[in-house]
Design a protein around this motif. Structure first.
Motif, PDB file in Angstrom:
ATOM      1  N   LEU A   1      -0.872   7.240  -2.511  1.00  0.00           N
ATOM      2  CA  LEU A   1      -1.781   8.495  -3.466  1.00  0.00           C
ATOM      3  C   LEU A   1      -0.775   8.704  -4.764  1.00  0.00           C
ATOM      4  O   LEU A   1      -1.249   9.404  -5.610  1.00  0.00           O
ATOM      5  N   HIS A   2       0.466   8.327  -4.684  1.00  0.00           N
ATOM      6  CA  HIS A   2       1.502   8.781  -5.607  1.00  0.00           C
ATOM      7  C   HIS A   2       1.191   7.890  -6.872  1.00  0.00           C
ATOM      8  O   HIS A   2       0.863   6.759  -6.777  1.00  0.00           O
ATOM      9  N   ALA A   3       1.222   8.402  -8.027  1.00  0.00           N
ATOM     10  CA  ALA A   3       0.666   7.682  -9.261  1.00  0.00           C
ATOM     11  C   ALA A   3       1.513   6.810  -9.676  1.00  0.00           C
ATOM     12  O   ALA A   3       1.236   5.762 -10.315  1.00  0.00           O
ATOM     13  N   ASP A   4       2.866   6.876  -9.234  1.00  0.00           N
ATOM     14  CA  ASP A   4       3.794   5.833  -9.841  1.00  0.00           C
ATOM     15  C   ASP A   4       3.965   4.361  -8.710  1.00  0.00           C
ATOM     16  O   ASP A   4       5.051   3.714  -8.988  1.00  0.00           O
ATOM     17  N   VAL A   5       3.305   4.423  -7.802  1.00  0.00           N
ATOM     18  CA  VAL A   5       3.401   3.652  -6.539  1.00  0.00           C
ATOM     19  C   VAL A   5       2.279   2.600  -6.739  1.00  0.00           C
ATOM     20  O   VAL A   5       1.188   2.625  -6.717  1.00  0.00           O
ATOM     21  N   ALA A   6       3.115   1.251  -6.967  1.00  0.00           N
ATOM     22  CA  ALA A   6       2.245  -0.016  -7.202  1.00  0.00           C
ATOM     23  C   ALA A   6       1.728  -0.681  -5.725  1.00  0.00           C
ATOM     24  O   ALA A   6       0.612  -1.059  -5.341  1.00  0.00           O
ATOM     25  N   SER A   7       2.841  -0.771  -4.891  1.00  0.00           N
ATOM     26  CA  SER A   7       2.713  -1.221  -3.633  1.00  0.00           C
ATOM     27  C   SER A   7       3.707  -0.438  -2.520  1.00  0.00           C
ATOM     28  O   SER A   7       4.770  -0.069  -3.045  1.00  0.00           O
ATOM     29  N   ALA A   8       3.046  -0.282  -1.288  1.00  0.00           N
ATOM     30  CA  ALA A   8       3.862   0.485  -0.255  1.00  0.00           C
ATOM     31  C   ALA A   8       3.782  -0.386   0.915  1.00  0.00           C
ATOM     32  O   ALA A   8       2.809  -0.511   1.509  1.00  0.00           O
ATOM     33  N   VAL A   9       5.178  -0.612   1.545  1.00  0.00           N
ATOM     34  CA  VAL A   9       4.923  -0.911   3.105  1.00  0.00           C
ATOM     35  C   VAL A   9       6.122  -0.295   3.736  1.00  0.00           C
ATOM     36  O   VAL A   9       7.087   0.133   3.408  1.00  0.00           O
ATOM     37  N   CYS A  10       5.458   0.283   5.094  1.00  0.00           N
ATOM     38  CA  CYS A  10       6.214   0.874   5.958  1.00  0.00           C
ATOM     39  C   CYS A  10       6.426   0.021   7.237  1.00  0.00           C
ATOM     40  O   CYS A  10       5.408  -0.537   7.691  1.00  0.00           O
TER      41      CYS A  10
END
Length: 542
Positions: free
Chosen positions: A457-466
């Motif tokens: 949801l953050h505008a600066d995040v291209a990819s996220a992995v937890c």
């Protein structure tokens, strides 16, 4: 008393016969490896598929033997879909994104008699050929003018168009047993050796019927369908078969899957429906934004293979008026299991609640039954809260892996998907994690998928992995790995603060690691097991 109805077997070739007879002039457009655009009709497809069926017989391919393909989405690959399966042999689609060792294993395990390949994959074929004994013939999917100089393959190399030209289109599709094998696809094998899933003519036809329904992929003769999802992966989610069944225009992208190439093809061919994984759509949306473009005809996109972030759904729907169909399936399910198609009462929900529904993988298509069970195997309630192991069954779900006659993966007749999921009162399923990806912190479960969705949801995040990282006090804690968008100055503190009020405090990751990229598997999924190995001790070494 038995019903007095005709008995006609459900066969893959019947789809092509229908398309030729009732939609013969409908167009199939392919961007070719040679660099140009190829156009022809379903009537042309059917005629050339019959010629190729004769060619396969000329090569000595017998019923039940495997015909390998290592190819992009294109008309020649489509011809082999029907020439191989329709003639009684087994179409075996090979995934070129696998490691050469895995490819060699799969070809040898399947005992492919012949392998057809696009020119792009010549180096791969040259690497694989010395490692395998089974295929004696390799066929370059091109014409004589583009035939390559192949090192070490000269005695085994043939030209696709030469094979077509040598044979007549006078061919009668045989009346096969509908339960006989039609095609073979191996799992991506991120851990251990890939496993083969052997589809039947009957399972393929039933899957095609169900996947085309309005509340499934909603396909019709008025559509122009662009399957970005590859034909080498679970039959492009069944879309080539569906297009024949309904008479839709087909647009094949070939090897050019970057955002610019896809956008231009969508616009030029007036595509109405596309299908692919989130990583591909990130590039398409980024290009559309960069040129301030919009989609003039595309109104639906099917997103599967990995969870679709809400931010992506919002971008398609708000900026481009493209409805998102979130879908879920597996190689073992042919692959479609659920599609997130709204029910009437959900259409009037506030926008945030509609997005919450669309974040779910959706409800079963007819033919797929599902349930969630606890550790004791007891079925859990469909209340949207209880999470358990997801099990499925149905006429296009595998009951056994190819070449493994002694073992069945089933649990009391149900296939264990390896997913942890919830199901709500409306029957909408939501995967909360893969069973191996869920994070257990202080004895309580944390969903890595939910953490990733918030990060997106953050505008600066291209990819996220937890992922789960070992922790000296809590056993495991969530660790967030982030690829920032270009020129972003996002900091760890800023992103962690973004989680405040969006998740329970104890779910909030303890740290963020910014990375240049994340490893992707053969089907576009993030290889979390690699990241878990790399960052397992992040909190212990801090």
């Amino acid at each position: 008393m038995q019903g007095l109805m005709m008995q006609q077997p459900l066969l893959v070739a019947s789809l092509l016969m229908h398309a030729e007879r009732h939609h013969g002039t409908q167009e199939i457009v392919s961007r070719r490896v040679e660099g140009d655009i190829h156009r022809y009709s379903y009537r042309d497809l059917a005629q050339r598929a019959r010629r190729m069926a004769n060619a396969l017989a000329g090569l000595g391919i017998q019923a039940g033997e495997r015909v390998g393909t290592l190819a992009w989405n294109g008309y020649r690959h489509m011809e082999l879909y029907f020439a191989a399966s329709g003639s009684g042999s087994v179409l075996h689609t090979l995934n070129p994104r696998l490691h050469v060792d895995q490819l060699a294993y799969i070809i040898e395990h399947a005992q492919d008699r012949v392998v057809f390949f696009d020119l792009t994959f010549l180096p791969l074929i040259e690497s694989v050929a010395p490692r395998v004994k089974s295929p004696k013939v390799f066929v370059a999917m091109t014409d004589r003018a583009h035939m390559p100089q192949a090192h070490g393959l000269s005695s085994m190399l043939m030209c696709y168009e030469d094979l077509i030209d040598l044979h007549s289109d006078a061919y009668e599709w045989p009346l096969l047993d509908e339960n006989s094998a039609s095609s073979l696809c191996y799992t991506s094998g991120t851990t251990g050796n890939p496993k083969g899933v052997l589809y039947s003519h009957r399972s393929t036809l039933l899957h095609t019927y169900a996947a085309a329904l309005p509340d499934s992929l909603n396909c019709s003769a008025r559509d122009a369908i662009l399957p970005v999802v590859p034909m080498f992966h679970v039959n492009a989610w069944g879309l080539p078969y569906i297009a024949c069944m309904v008479g839709a225009k087909l647009v094949f992208p070939g090897p050019a899957l970057d955002g610019k190439s896809l956008y231009e093809l969508i616009e030029a061919e007036q595509v109405t429906l596309s299908a692919g994984v989130p990583t591909v759509w990130q590039g398409l949306l980024a290009h559309a934004d960069a040129i301030e473009g919009s989609f003039s005809t595309m109104r639906r996109t099917i997103i599967g293979g990995a969870p679709c972030p809400t931010a992506m759904t919002a971008a398609f729907q708000n900026r481009h008026r493209v409805d998102v169909l979130h879908a879920w399936g597996m190689t073992e399910l042919s692959p479609v299991g659920t599609v997130c198609s709204f029910k009437t009462h959900q259409l009037s929900l506030p926008v945030d609640e509609r997005y919450a529904v669309q974040a779910k993988q959706g409800r079963s298509v007819f033919g797929i039954d599902m349930k969630i069970v606890g550790p004791d195997g007891a079925e859990l309630p469909w209340d949207g809260n209880a999470a358990g192991d997801l099990l499925v069954r149905g006429p296009w779900v595998t009951r056994q892996y190819f070449g493994n006659d002694d073992a069945s993966p089933l649990r009391d007749g149900w296939f264990p998907t390896g997913d942890v999921a919830k199901i709500d009162r409306d029957g909408f399923m939501q995967i909360t994690d893969r069973s191996k990806d869920v994070i257990k912190s202080g004895g309580e479960w944390i969903s890595s998928a939910d953490i990733e969705n918030v990060a997106y949801l953050h505008a600066d995040v291209a990819s996220a992995v937890c992922i789960a990282a070992r922790h000296p006090k809590w056993d495991e804690r969530p660790l967030l790995l982030i690829v920032k968008k270009p020129d972003s100055a996002l900091t760890e503190d800023e992103l962690l603060a973004f989680f405040d009020g969006r998740v329970a405090k104890w779910w909030k990751p303890d740290a963020v690691v910014f990375v240049e990229s994340v490893p992707l598997g053969a089907t576009g999924k993030v290889l979390k097991h690699q990241l878990r190995e790399q960052y397992a001790d992040h909190y212990l070494s801090a």
